[in-house]
Design a protein around this motif. Structure first.
Motif, PDB file in Angstrom:
ATOM      1  N   UNK A 129       3.805   7.040  -5.221  1.00  0.00           N
ATOM      2  CA  UNK A 129       3.952   8.077  -4.191  1.00  0.00           C
ATOM      3  C   UNK A 129       4.860   7.614  -3.049  1.00  0.00           C
ATOM      4  N   UNK A 130       4.829   6.307  -2.780  1.00  0.00           N
ATOM      5  CA  UNK A 130       5.666   5.763  -1.707  1.00  0.00           C
ATOM      6  C   UNK A 130       6.984   5.199  -2.238  1.00  0.00           C
ATOM      7  N   UNK A 131       7.163   5.243  -3.551  1.00  0.00           N
ATOM      8  CA  UNK A 131       8.419   4.781  -4.142  1.00  0.00           C
ATOM      9  C   UNK A 131       8.391   3.382  -4.721  1.00  0.00           C
ATOM     10  N   UNK A 132       7.444   2.561  -4.294  1.00  0.00           N
ATOM     11  CA  UNK A 132       7.301   1.200  -4.820  1.00  0.00           C
ATOM     12  C   UNK A 132       5.874   1.008  -5.299  1.00  0.00           C
ATOM     13  N   UNK A 133       5.707   0.907  -6.593  1.00  0.00           N
ATOM     14  CA  UNK A 133       4.357   0.837  -7.155  1.00  0.00           C
ATOM     15  C   UNK A 133       3.825  -0.594  -7.162  1.00  0.00           C
ATOM     16  N   UNK A 134       2.756  -0.820  -6.414  1.00  0.00           N
ATOM     17  CA  UNK A 134       2.111  -2.136  -6.358  1.00  0.00           C
ATOM     18  C   UNK A 134       0.622  -2.016  -6.671  1.00  0.00           C
ATOM     19  N   UNK A 135       0.255  -1.032  -7.501  1.00  0.00           N
ATOM     20  CA  UNK A 135      -1.173  -0.766  -7.689  1.00  0.00           C
ATOM     21  C   UNK A 135      -1.867  -1.734  -8.645  1.00  0.00           C
TER      22      UNK A 135
END
Length: 216
Positions: A129-135
């Motif tokens: 959602x914020x453009x950089x996936x760190x989940x």
């Protein structure tokens, strides 16, 4: 002139109150996701290094008076269960929100999600959602917080590898593209990584971040 002085004084008081409130929340914090990784993928120098990483970030955030441990399991003859090294709870984030009251709730119906699984700075961990996936958060653990048996690498060589290997990660935002609907929403045991380097971790949506918990 008097009115201006009163306004200035009010602003100063508000600033002090805000700072005091932030410091109080930091001191009460007992759970966070690291805002940064090790810099070497999944290599933290073992559990001791991972704990030090948690302790260092906590201290920088004003919560260094507590003892912090990384939520990581290891494999092998002296395997360690992540659930056994984080204390008894309850745990709350940098905003004072409780994510779980004890170990059983943490591995059951907890309050851990994108809005509550914050960094030590009180910030949300970015996703698509914020453009950089760190989940993808490194855990090396089964859903119940226990270690995997010896065999296939699930812990990037017990957190000492930054190249080949693999580690189990969970989704802090409780969503993703995993075809298994149960694993897809798991905070601590969703899928293996594509490798142990920073680049390999990015491929599946991670940045080498870990969960940190304060012991009582």
């Amino acid at each position: 002139m008097i009115r201006a002085s009163m306004i200035a004084a009010s602003v100063v008081c508000l600033a002090f109150a805000t700072a005091a409130d932030a410091q109080s929340q930091s001191q009460g914090m007992s759970f966070f996701i690291t805002s940064t990784g090790s810099g070497k993928g999944a290599d933290f120098g073992g559990l001791e290094g991972a704990d030090k990483h948690c302790q260092t970030l906590a201290a920088a955030a004003g919560a260094g008076s507590r003892t912090w441990h990384a939520y990581l399991s290891t494999q092998g003859p002296q395997a360690v269960n992540a659930r056994d090294r984080i204390g008894t709870g309850p745990w709350q984030n940098a905003k004072g929100v409780v994510i779980a009251k004890d170990v059983a709730e943490l591995h059951g119906n907890n309050n851990l999600n994108k809005q509550t699984a914050l960094t030590e700075k009180g910030e949300i961990v970015s996703t698509r959602d914020e453009g950089t996936n760190k989940h993808d958060i490194l855990t090396g653990s089964k859903p119940d917080g226990t270690a995997f048996p010896p065999g296939d690498d699930k812990t990037c060589g017990n957190w000492t590898k930054s190249g080949e290997g693999s580690a189990i990660v969970g989704h802090h935002n409780r969503t993703g593209t995993n075809p298994d609907p149960v694993a897809n929403v798991s905070w601590n045991s969703s899928h293996p990584t594509a490798g142990c380097s920073d680049e390999a971790l990015k491929k599946t949506g991670g940045a080498g971040l870990i969960y940190c918990f304060a012991l009582k």
